[in-house]
Design an enzyme around this catalytic site. Structure first.
Site, PDB file in Angstrom:
ATOM      1  N   GLU A  82       0.829  -1.224   0.000  1.00  0.00           N
ATOM      2  CA  GLU A  82       0.000   0.000   0.000  1.00  0.00           C
ATOM      3  C   GLU A  82       0.858   1.267   0.000  1.00  0.00           C
ATOM      4  O   GLU A  82       1.711   1.443   0.878  1.00  0.00           O
ATOM      5  CB  GLU A  82      -0.921  -0.012   1.230  1.00  0.00           C
ATOM      6  CG  GLU A  82      -1.914   1.134   1.222  1.00  0.00           C
ATOM      7  CD  GLU A  82      -2.926   1.074   2.368  1.00  0.00           C
ATOM      8  OE1 GLU A  82      -3.146  -0.021   2.923  1.00  0.00           O
ATOM      9  OE2 GLU A  82      -3.468   2.141   2.697  1.00  0.00           O
ATOM     10  N   LYS A 269      -7.318  -0.642  11.668  1.00  0.00           N
ATOM     11  CA  LYS A 269      -6.702  -1.117  10.422  1.00  0.00           C
ATOM     12  C   LYS A 269      -5.500  -0.216  10.097  1.00  0.00           C
ATOM     13  O   LYS A 269      -4.455  -0.684   9.650  1.00  0.00           O
ATOM     14  CB  LYS A 269      -7.740  -1.102   9.294  1.00  0.00           C
ATOM     15  CG  LYS A 269      -7.262  -1.746   7.999  1.00  0.00           C
ATOM     16  CD  LYS A 269      -6.515  -0.801   7.070  1.00  0.00           C
ATOM     17  CE  LYS A 269      -6.092  -1.457   5.776  1.00  0.00           C
ATOM     18  NZ  LYS A 269      -5.285  -0.555   4.931  1.00  0.00           N
ATOM     19  N   ASP A 285       4.682 -14.196  12.073  1.00  0.00           N
ATOM     20  CA  ASP A 285       3.341 -14.656  11.722  1.00  0.00           C
ATOM     21  C   ASP A 285       2.347 -13.503  11.937  1.00  0.00           C
ATOM     22  O   ASP A 285       1.914 -13.247  13.059  1.00  0.00           O
ATOM     23  CB  ASP A 285       3.014 -15.859  12.623  1.00  0.00           C
ATOM     24  CG  ASP A 285       1.681 -16.495  12.299  1.00  0.00           C
ATOM     25  OD1 ASP A 285       0.810 -15.819  11.721  1.00  0.00           O
ATOM     26  OD2 ASP A 285       1.504 -17.673  12.649  1.00  0.00           O
ATOM     27  N   HIS A 383      -2.565  10.455  -0.064  1.00  0.00           N
ATOM     28  CA  HIS A 383      -2.694   9.051  -0.462  1.00  0.00           C
ATOM     29  C   HIS A 383      -2.829   8.927  -1.979  1.00  0.00           C
ATOM     30  O   HIS A 383      -2.163   8.116  -2.598  1.00  0.00           O
ATOM     31  CB  HIS A 383      -3.922   8.463   0.228  1.00  0.00           C
ATOM     32  CG  HIS A 383      -3.985   6.988   0.160  1.00  0.00           C
ATOM     33  ND1 HIS A 383      -3.231   6.203   0.996  1.00  0.00           N
ATOM     34  CD2 HIS A 383      -4.681   6.162  -0.624  1.00  0.00           C
ATOM     35  CE1 HIS A 383      -3.465   4.940   0.714  1.00  0.00           C
ATOM     36  NE2 HIS A 383      -4.348   4.873  -0.264  1.00  0.00           N
TER      37      HIS A 383
HETATM   38  P1  NDP Z   1      10.022 -22.955  16.427  1.00  0.00           P
HETATM   39  O1  NDP Z   1       9.257 -24.192  16.479  1.00  0.00           O
HETATM   40  O2  NDP Z   1      10.967 -22.750  15.297  1.00  0.00           O
HETATM   41  O3  NDP Z   1      10.773 -22.846  17.824  1.00  0.00           O
HETATM   42  C1  NDP Z   1      11.755 -21.911  18.096  1.00  0.00           C
HETATM   43  C2  NDP Z   1      13.077 -22.621  18.204  1.00  0.00           C
HETATM   44  O4  NDP Z   1      14.127 -21.687  18.257  1.00  0.00           O
HETATM   45  C3  NDP Z   1      13.106 -23.423  19.456  1.00  0.00           C
HETATM   46  O5  NDP Z   1      12.934 -24.730  19.078  1.00  0.00           O
HETATM   47  C4  NDP Z   1      14.519 -23.204  20.035  1.00  0.00           C
HETATM   48  O6  NDP Z   1      15.125 -24.469  19.877  1.00  0.00           O
HETATM   49  C5  NDP Z   1      15.171 -22.216  19.058  1.00  0.00           C
HETATM   50  N1  NDP Z   1      15.787 -21.085  19.734  1.00  0.00           N
HETATM   51  C6  NDP Z   1      17.015 -20.614  19.457  1.00  0.00           C
HETATM   52  N2  NDP Z   1      17.294 -19.544  20.189  1.00  0.00           N
HETATM   53  C7  NDP Z   1      16.209 -19.321  20.956  1.00  0.00           C
HETATM   54  C8  NDP Z   1      15.884 -18.306  21.927  1.00  0.00           C
HETATM   55  N3  NDP Z   1      16.745 -17.329  22.272  1.00  0.00           N
HETATM   56  N4  NDP Z   1      14.657 -18.328  22.489  1.00  0.00           N
HETATM   57  C9  NDP Z   1      13.746 -19.285  22.150  1.00  0.00           C
HETATM   58  N5  NDP Z   1      14.008 -20.277  21.259  1.00  0.00           N
HETATM   59  C10 NDP Z   1      15.231 -20.273  20.669  1.00  0.00           C
HETATM   60  O7  NDP Z   1       9.111 -21.664  16.444  1.00  0.00           O
HETATM   61  P2  NDP Z   1       7.959 -21.206  17.430  1.00  0.00           P
HETATM   62  O8  NDP Z   1       7.700 -22.147  18.541  1.00  0.00           O
HETATM   63  O9  NDP Z   1       8.304 -19.808  17.811  1.00  0.00           O
HETATM   64  O10 NDP Z   1       6.685 -21.257  16.494  1.00  0.00           O
HETATM   65  C11 NDP Z   1       6.499 -20.246  15.534  1.00  0.00           C
HETATM   66  C12 NDP Z   1       5.906 -20.840  14.280  1.00  0.00           C
HETATM   67  O11 NDP Z   1       4.741 -21.579  14.577  1.00  0.00           O
HETATM   68  C13 NDP Z   1       5.493 -19.770  13.324  1.00  0.00           C
HETATM   69  O12 NDP Z   1       5.971 -20.134  12.040  1.00  0.00           O
HETATM   70  C14 NDP Z   1       3.977 -19.854  13.341  1.00  0.00           C
HETATM   71  O13 NDP Z   1       3.438 -19.436  12.103  1.00  0.00           O
HETATM   72  C15 NDP Z   1       3.720 -21.288  13.614  1.00  0.00           C
HETATM   73  N6  NDP Z   1       2.445 -21.691  14.201  1.00  0.00           N
HETATM   74  C16 NDP Z   1       1.497 -20.788  14.618  1.00  0.00           C
HETATM   75  C17 NDP Z   1       0.317 -21.218  15.204  1.00  0.00           C
HETATM   76  C18 NDP Z   1      -0.639 -20.198  15.718  1.00  0.00           C
HETATM   77  O14 NDP Z   1      -0.355 -19.022  15.703  1.00  0.00           O
HETATM   78  N7  NDP Z   1      -1.826 -20.573  16.191  1.00  0.00           N
HETATM   79  C19 NDP Z   1       0.033 -22.645  15.347  1.00  0.00           C
HETATM   80  C20 NDP Z   1       1.108 -23.496  14.928  1.00  0.00           C
HETATM   81  C21 NDP Z   1       2.263 -23.028  14.373  1.00  0.00           C
HETATM   82  P3  NDP Z   1      16.260 -24.981  20.841  1.00  0.00           P
HETATM   83  O15 NDP Z   1      16.107 -24.315  22.160  1.00  0.00           O
HETATM   84  O16 NDP Z   1      16.055 -26.436  20.896  1.00  0.00           O
HETATM   85  O17 NDP Z   1      17.503 -24.578  20.122  1.00  0.00           O
END
Ligand code: NDP
Length: 429
Positions: A82, A269, A285, A383
Site C-alpha cells: 500500500e 486497520k 506470523d 494518499h
Molecule cells: P520454532 O518451532 O521454530 O521454535 C523456536 C526454536 O528456536 C526453538 O525450538 C529453540 O530451539 C530455538 N531457539 C534458538 N534460540 C532461541 C531463543 N533465544 N529463544 C527461544 N528459542 C530459541 O518456532 P515457534 O515455537 O516460535 O513457532 C512459531 C511458528 O509456529 C510460526 O511459524 C507460526 O506461524 C507457527 N504456528 C502458529 C500457530 C498459531 O499461531 N496458532 C500454530 C502453529 C504453528 P532450541 O532451544 O532447541 O535450540
C-alpha cells in the site's frame, strides 16, 4: 551508533539507497551483494517453506526512517503493497523524534497454551485436582521442552477455568487449562503446542475427563508491548491548521473510534498498516499478531480503539498503544527467509522483547499519521498522490512515463485507471 535520519532517502534510486545503507553499515557487503544479484526468496527455499509451491509473491520492502525509540535509532524494514504507509510512518517518526522520541516497554514474553477437557464428572473437583498438581504440571511442561529453560524461558504458571457453567448454557461444560510459558526469543507457537500436548495424558488422569484441543491461544495477554509519545502542539502545525487544532482533531478522532466499533475497525486497520509490514518483513506470523491485536481491542466487551490519545497538563498531545505482540527473533521462517534475516540485521534488535516494542511504536506512529491527515486536509490528498503511480503502472505506463502520467492524473484530479489508459495512449502517439 546507527542513525535513522537519512535526509533525501526518498529521492534516491534503489541502487543509491542500497549503496548508502552499505556505507552506513546498515547492510553488510554480503547483504548488499545479495540484494544486487539474487532473488529475494529463492524458489528452492520457498519450496521448503510451504506446500504445492509454484512461485513466490514479492512485496515492496521499504525502510521506515527517523524512528528514535528509548534513545536508540532504528531503520525499520516494512514489507507492504500500500502506498503512503512508509512515508507517513517516517513523517510522524520525525515529528516524534523532534519531541524526544518514543518510549516503550514490554512484559516478559509469556505465551498462553490452552488444554480443553470435557466429560468430567465433577468439574470443580477436576479443577482442584489440577491446581493441586500445578507445580508438577509446570515441571512436566518444562521437561517436554528442556532447552527453553537454558535460554532463560520456560513454563511458569498455570490457571484453570470452567466454561459454560450456567444451567441452560447453549454449549457444553468444559474445563480449560491455561499454561503460561516464557518462550524467550521465539514466537512460541510450536513450543506451546508441544508443551500442551505433553500435559494431556496426565490431565486426563487427574480429571477423569477427555482432552480434545491442546494449542496455543493467539491472545497472549501476558505478552504485551507498549509505546508512548508526547508531542508539543508546535510540532503538529500543518498549513493553515494550528498545532492546537491538529491536536484537538486527533483527540476527537480517537474519541470517535473509542466509542464506535464501525470507526474503531478502520482506525485499528490504520494501526495494523504500520504493524503488519514490520511483522511480515521480519518473517513473523502476521495472522497471529492481527488476531491478538483485535482480541485485545475487544477485551472489555466492546471492540474499540487500540490507541489512546489525550492532552497533558502542558497541552501536549499524548499517544499510547498497548498490544499483545507474539513475535520472535528466532524460529519459524525467520532464519530461513534471506530477506527476513536481513531485516533483523538492519533493525539491530537484540531480543524479541525489543522487536515487539519497535513494532508497537510503528503502529502508534501510523495511527497518528492517519489521524493527523484526517483531522486536517483529509487522507486522500497525500494518499492519492502516491496511489497515482500505481494507477499509471496498472494502465501500462513504464519508465519515465510513470512519473509523467502520475503527475497528469494529479493535475487533472482524476486518479483512475481509465484516465491513465487514455494518457498512455496519448503518450505513445
Ligand atoms: P520454532 O518451532 O521454530 O521454535 C523456536 C526454536 O528456536 C526453538 O525450538 C529453540 O530451539 C530455538 N531457539 C534458538 N534460540 C532461541 C531463543 N533465544 N529463544 C527461544 N528459542 C530459541 O518456532 P515457534 O515455537 O516460535 O513457532 C512459531 C511458528 O509456529 C510460526 O511459524 C507460526 O506461524 C507457527 N504456528 C502458529 C500457530 C498459531 O499461531 N496458532 C500454530 C502453529 C504453528 P532450541 O532451544 O532447541 O535450540
Amino acid at each position: 551508533m546507527q542513525t535513522s535520519r537519512i535526509p533525501g532517502f526518498y529521492n534516491m534510486t534503489v541502487e543509491e539507497r542500497r549503496h548508502l545503507l552499505r556505507s552506513m553499515d546498515i547492510l553488510t557487503d554480503e547483504e548488499t551483494d545479495y540484494l544486487f544479484s539474487k532473488e529475494a526468496l529463492p524458489i528452492e527455499t520457498a519450496d521448503n517453506m510451504i506446500e504445492n509451491v509454484v512461485s513466490t509473491f514479492p512485496l515492496p520492502l521499504g525502510l521506515g526512517l527517523n524512528f528514535f525509540i528509548n534513545g536508540k535509532d532504528y531503520c525499520i524494514p516494512m514489507a507492504i503493497e500500500e502506498p503512503s504507509v512508509v512515508a507517513s510512518a517516517s513523517h510522524i517518526a520525525k515529528i516524534v523524534r523532534d519531541a524526544g522520541g518514543f518510549t516503550t516497554d514490554a512484559t516478559d514474553r509469556v505465551m498462553t497454551g490452552q488444554i480443553q477437557v470435557v466429560g468430567c464428572e465433577d468439574f470443580h473437583k477436576a479443577k482442584e485436582a489440577i491446581l493441586n498438581e500445578k507445580d508438577g504440571l509446570i515441571e512436566a511442561a518444562n521437561n517436554a521442552y528442556p532447552s527453553l529453560m537454558n535460554r532463560g524461558g520456560g513454563a511458569e504458571d498455570l490457571e484453570v477455568r470452567i466454561l459454560n457453567e450456567e444451567s441452560g448454557s447453549k454449549y457444553g461444560q468444559m474445563l480449560i487449562v491455561h499454561l503460561y510459558t516464557n518462550t524467550s526469543d521465539a514466537m512460541g507457537a510450536n513450543i506451546m503446542n508441544t508443551m500442551a500436548e505433553s500435559l494431556a495424558p496426565v490431565i486426563e488422569h487427574l480429571t477423569g475427563g477427555k482432552v480434545y484441543l491442546r494449542i496455543l491461544s493467539n491472545y497472549p495477554e501476558r505478552c504485551l508491548a507498549r509505546a508512548r509519545c508526547v508531542i508539543p502542539p508546535s510540532l503538529l502545525r500543518v498549513g493553515d491548521f494550528s498545532g492546537e487544532e491538529v491536536r484537538d482533531g486527533v483527540i476527537h478522532a480517537y474519541e470517535f473510534a473509542a466509542s464506535d466499533p464501525y470507526r474503531a475497525v478502520t482506525h485499528n486497520k490504520g494501526i495494523m498498516n504500520g504493524i503488519d509490514p514490520v511483522v511480515i518483513a521480519t518473517g513473523n506470523d502476521w495472522r497471529a499478531v492481527e488476531a491478538g491485536a483485535h482480541a485485545h481491542a475487544a477485551r472489555d466487551g466492546m471492540y474499540t480503539s487500540m490507541t489512546v490519545w489525550s492532552k497533558d497538563e502542558h497541552g501536549n498531545l499524548v499517544g499510547e498503544l498497548e498490544l499483545p505482540m507474539s513475535v520472535g527473533t528466532v524460529g519459524g521462517s525467520i532464519r530461513v527467509h534471506p530477506i527476513a534475516k536481513m531485516a533483523h540485521n538492519m533493525l539491530n534488535v537484540e531480543s524479541a522483547q525489543e522487536l515487539a516494542q519497535v513494532i508497537v511504536a510503528v503502529g502508534l506512529a501510523q495511527n497518528l499519521g492517519a489521524l493527523k491527515a484526517l483531522a486536517t486536509d483529509g487522507i486522500q490528498k497525500g494518499h492519492m498522490a502516491l496511489h497515482s503511480r500505481s494507477v499509471a503502472i496498472a494502465a501500462g505506463a513504464t519508465g519515465e512515463m510513470i512519473d509523467m502520467i502520475s503527475e497528469r492524473l494529479i493535475e487533472e484530479k482524476e486518479i483512475r485507471v481509465g484516465k491513465a489508459k487514455e494518457l498512455v495512449e496519448e503518450y505513445k502517439k
